[in-house]
Design a protein around this motif. Structure first.
Motif, short mmCIF file in Angstrom:
data_model
loop_
_atom_site.label_atom_id
_atom_site.label_comp_id
_atom_site.label_asym_id
_atom_site.label_seq_id
_atom_site.Cartn_x
_atom_site.Cartn_y
_atom_site.Cartn_z
N HIS A 491 0.87 -1.19 0.00
CA HIS A 491 0.00 0.00 0.00
C HIS A 491 0.89 1.22 0.00
O HIS A 491 1.43 1.60 1.04
CB HIS A 491 -0.90 0.01 1.23
CG HIS A 491 -1.92 -1.08 1.22
ND1 HIS A 491 -3.19 -0.91 0.73
CD2 HIS A 491 -1.85 -2.38 1.61
CE1 HIS A 491 -3.87 -2.03 0.83
NE2 HIS A 491 -3.07 -2.95 1.37
N GLY A 492 1.09 1.82 -1.14
CA GLY A 492 1.93 3.01 -1.24
C GLY A 492 3.36 2.67 -0.85
O GLY A 492 3.97 1.75 -1.38
N ALA A 493 3.88 3.37 0.13
CA ALA A 493 5.26 3.15 0.56
C ALA A 493 5.34 2.15 1.69
O ALA A 493 6.35 2.04 2.37
CB ALA A 493 5.88 4.48 0.97
N GLU A 494 4.21 1.44 1.94
CA GLU A 494 4.19 0.52 3.07
C GLU A 494 3.93 -0.90 2.60
O GLU A 494 3.21 -1.11 1.60
CB GLU A 494 3.05 0.90 4.03
CG GLU A 494 3.40 2.03 4.96
CD GLU A 494 2.31 2.22 6.01
OE1 GLU A 494 1.18 1.76 5.77
OE2 GLU A 494 2.61 2.83 7.05
N SER A 568 2.25 -3.13 9.59
CA SER A 568 2.77 -2.41 8.43
C SER A 568 4.20 -1.98 8.71
O SER A 568 4.56 -1.65 9.84
CB SER A 568 1.90 -1.20 8.13
OG SER A 568 1.96 -0.29 9.19
N LYS A 573 13.50 1.18 -0.59
CA LYS A 573 13.47 1.65 -1.97
C LYS A 573 14.19 0.65 -2.87
O LYS A 573 15.04 -0.11 -2.43
CB LYS A 573 14.12 3.02 -2.06
CG LYS A 573 13.20 4.10 -1.51
CD LYS A 573 13.82 5.47 -1.63
CE LYS A 573 13.00 6.47 -0.85
NZ LYS A 573 13.82 7.30 0.00
#
Lengths: 584, 220
Positions: A491-494, A568, A573
């Motif tokens: 979910h996005g950056a998680e 979470s 990166k």
């Protein structure tokens, strides 16, 4: 009547009146004066004419006979346009003739200017008197012409004055209208405007007064606005919800916090508090507070309401004394949910920790006492007793160790160094540690994390601990032959990592509480050995230190039983994945 | 300036809202008592029911008085009639809450039964239906009221599922028969709260639109 007329009409009619008076009085007076002057001049003229005729009679000897006299006098009467008569001293009328314009004086009283003179003619004619009569008719012809001229002049002046009056009055009225409209604009709230253009010096005082009034109103409005803004800022800055009621108990206003707590309040202005906050006890308390204003009862009413589960408010209602403002009461909502929650957690903690420690302690004490009583008995039995004591002592030591661990985590003393790492590797490491427990219960692991690794930013040892605690928990509550499924979602950056078990599930009421220390869903159930009751609390703290969160879904979406624990973590990166070698 | 009738209708509306708030709270408390085995909370619900009953009497009296004295027409008339129906339904919701609280008292004495997610869902559904029906009344929102009718199907399904679940359970565990029966009754009580909420919502539609959708539960 005069009040109903406009200012302009009043000026116009006043001007007109003055003009009429100024024209009529002199006209009337001059007419009177002229008449008098005219008759005086006529009399002097007549006297002169008589004197001239008499002189002629006395000097001229040619006029000695009656015939010549008659001819001469009739010529004179005709050319002078008067009535001439000559009467001898003996009373004999020698001549009587009127000019063509002059009325004959023969009949009736003489009507006009009558002048006589004693004459002694130079000729043979007897002495007598010469009478000249100038009739008024001839006179008035002159004066009528004169008065006509005067009246014409008056009329012309009047006609000229009317439009002038009209124009002047209009100009005056226009300058006043400007002033009035400006004053009206100030009255309507345009306080920045000032009266500068004046119709005359007399208005300086009035204009000054209006300008001062506007300034003072502006200053007062600014002060009031500033005060209101201050008050609103204070109210909006408050964490507590504030509701202001008018004297009929209807909502007058509210602050921003109130809107956040009860969004329905925006639609309930002018209505009773019950429309905004569905709580009968609050409405009753508000009614009571308003009623107490009359009876002079308590000023402050306090109560607690729970509009929603887990949200508890301490409500203070202050009734305001009767004033001009029409305000009835102020209701303040103070959120004490967190306070209540902490109070319960603390109470539970004390109860739970004593319970958790007492159980193994009772066991240790019992076995130790038995051992002491049967000292020197069967060594095999004694060994069994000691093993039980040791097991319980270990359990206590684990509890104390976990507690210390937790308090270190809470205090931030335990160093966490998050770095990009493979979550799948941590899961394998944790599962290896739990393998004996899993095999004993025949529970397997269904690892659905990507084979190439799931890279997250976390502290390796701590993440292993999280997995271990969750797996232990899952094994404990799972039925046999049911794999623990581990999966992830991005979910996005998680990354959300989920662990599903086939346990009995967790009631909704308990879903938050299970992350508290020593909390157990079913207290009556026998504890699995080695459980300190702190596992989920530790998980929660570790995950939160990593900037993530932990929650449970029971049953998970699409299933009817079991529980799924999610936590979470921030994803590493891509380029970090490439350079970093997975650990563990 | 509001007329005498308007004032009286406003007062009536407020009484209904007060009843609704009490009924909602009662249901919430009863369910909490049942799920957390809280005896004290259950007793509070049973004691608090008289307040709802008294309010219903007050509402009925007020409605009768308004009908007799003001002879209202059209919407005002529908509002008054609707309010008597809604008050009756809310009073029954209060009674259901008492039933649940009594079951909670009984169950708290017995060993705990395994956690059943359907029961939780039914409880949530029934509470949500009641809340939506009350909100629809507060805001006079017919769309929201319509959605209450649609939620009723879910409540019925859940009730059936719970029945089946406990029947299966009773076949396995005869010791738990008594508790399971109580739980089935509780489930039916919850389902009934859903029905009553539907009635409230239907009455709101009757008040606002003057349409009776009781038989169809379909958009008017």
């Amino acid at each position: 009547m005069a009040r109903r007329l406009s200012f302009r009409a009043r000026i116009f009619w006043s001007f007109l009146l003055i003009i009429v008076v100024a024209l009529v009085l002199p006209a009337w007076y001059s007419q009177h004066l002229l008449g008098r002057e005219l008759s005086r001049a006529a009399r002097i003229g007549a006297e002169g004419q008589v004197a001239l005729l008499a002189g002629q009679l006395e000097q001229d000897e040619r006029l000695s006979d009656r015939q010549t006299l008659t001819a001469w006098l009739s010529h004179a009467a005709t050319s002078l346009n008067v009535h001439l008569a000559y009467r001898s001293a003996s009373g004999e009328l020698l001549f009587d003739l009127a000019g063509p314009g002059a009325r004959s004086a023969s009949g009736g009283a003489p009507d006009g200017i009558v002048v006589s003179r004693e004459v002694t003619p130079a000729g043979d004619l007897p002495a007598g008197s010469l009478t000249l009569t100038r009739s008024f008719e001839a006179l008035s012809q002159d004066s009528v012409a004169l008065v006509g001229n005067v009246l014409l002049g008056v009329l012309l002046t009047f006609l000229l004055a009317v439009p002038l009056c009209y124009l002047l009055s209009r100009q005056l009225a226009a300058s006043l209208t400007g002033m009035a409209s400006l004053a009206e604009a100030i009255g309507n709230g345009d306080y920045g405007r000032r009266l500068l253009a004046l119709p005359g010096r007399e208005f300086i005082t009035l204009a000054g007064a209006i300008n001062r009034m506007a300034e003072s109103i502006q200053a007062q409005i600014e002060t009031i606005t500033a005060q209101k803004e201050q008050l609103e800022a204070v109210l909006d800055g408050m964490k507590e919800g504030v509701l202001v009621l008018d004297d009929t108990g209807r909502i007058r206003s509210f602050n921003r916090a109130m809107l956040a707590i009860f969004p329905g309040v925006a639609a309930a202005v002018g209505k009773k508090p019950l429309e905004a906050v569905m709580d009968a006890s609050l409405q009753q308390a508000c009614d009571k507070a308003l009623a107490s204003r009359e009876s002079g009862g308590a000023k402050l009413h306090a109560l607690q309401i729970e509009p929603e589960k887990g949200r508890i408010y301490d409500v203070g209602i202050v009734s305001l004394s009767h004033g001009h403002s029409g305000l009835g009461a102020v209701v303040v909502f103070h959120d004490i949910s967190e306070l209540k929650h902490l109070e319960r957690v603390r109470r539970d903690f004390v109860a739970n920790v004593s319970h958790e420690l007492r159980t193994p302690l009772t066991s240790i004490k019992g076995y130790a006492e038995t051992l002491m009583d049967t000292a020197g008995g069967d060594p095999a039995k004694a060994r069994g007793f000691i093993e039980v004591i040791l097991k319980n002592a270990n359990h206590m030591s684990k509890i104390v160790g976990d507690l210390l661990n937790l308090s270190r985590l809470e205090a931030g003393k335990q160093l966490i160094t998050p770095a990009p790492m493979d979550a799948a590797a941590a899961l394998s490491a944790a599962y290896r540690e739990c393998l004996p427990l899993a095999e004993a219960k025949a529970v397997s692991l269904d690892n659905r994390l990507p084979a190439e690794g799931l890279y997250v930013v976390a502290d390796h040892d701590r993440l292993v601990q999280v997995f271990r605690n969750l797996i232990e928990n899952a094994i404990k509550y799972s039925q046999s032959d049911c794999p623990i499924r581990v999966f992830h979602q991005v979910h996005g950056a998680e990354a959300w990592i989920g662990l599903s078990d086939c346990g009995p599930g967790i009631p909704k009421e308990e879903r938050q509480k299970i992350f508290e220390r020593f909390y157990r869903v079913e207290r009556h159930r026998d504890k699995a050995p080695g459980s300190s009751g702190l596992g989920l609390a530790i998980v929660k703290h570790i995950v939160e230190k990593h900037g993530g969160r932990v929650w449970v879904e029971s049953p998970a979406a699409g299933q009817e039983t079991g529980a799924t624990f999610f936590f979470s973590l921030p994803l590493a990166k891509r380029h970090e994945n490439d350079t970093d070698v997975p650990q563990g | 300036m509001e007329t005498q009738l308007q004032k009286a209708l406003d007062e009536l509306r407020l009484r209904i809202l007060e009843m609704a708030a009490l009924a909602e709270k009662a249901v919430d408390k009863a369910l909490r008592a049942a799920f957390s085995r809280d005896v004290q909370l259950a007793e509070e619900v049973i004691e608090g029911d008289c307040n709802v009953n008294e309010l219903q009497c007050a509402v009925d009296e007020k409605c009768l008085l308004l009908l007799a004295l003001d002879q209202p027409v059209a919407r005002d008339l529908r509002f008054i009639l609707g309010c008597t129906y809604i008050a009756t339904n809310l009073e029954r919701v209060g009674d259901q809450a008492v039933n649940i609280a009594e079951l909670a008292l009984l169950l708290a004495q017995r060993p705990e039964m395994p956690h059943n997610p359907f029961m939780e869902e039914l409880a949530e559904t029934a509470k949500a239906m009641l809340h939506q029906a009350v909100t629809a009344f507060t805001k006079e929102d017919t769309v929201l009221a319509q959605s209450v009718c649609e939620m009723d199907a879910r409540a019925d399904t859940l009730d059936l599922k719970i029945l089946k679940h406990y029947v299966d359970y009773m076949i396995q565990e005869s010791r738990a028969v008594e508790r399971a029966v109580h739980l089935i009754i509780m489930s039916q009580n919850l389902e009934r709260i859903g029905d009553l909420s539907t009635n409230i919502a239907e009455n709101l539609i009757f008040i606002v639109k003057g349409v009776d959708i009781r038989q169809t539960c379909r958009p008017y």
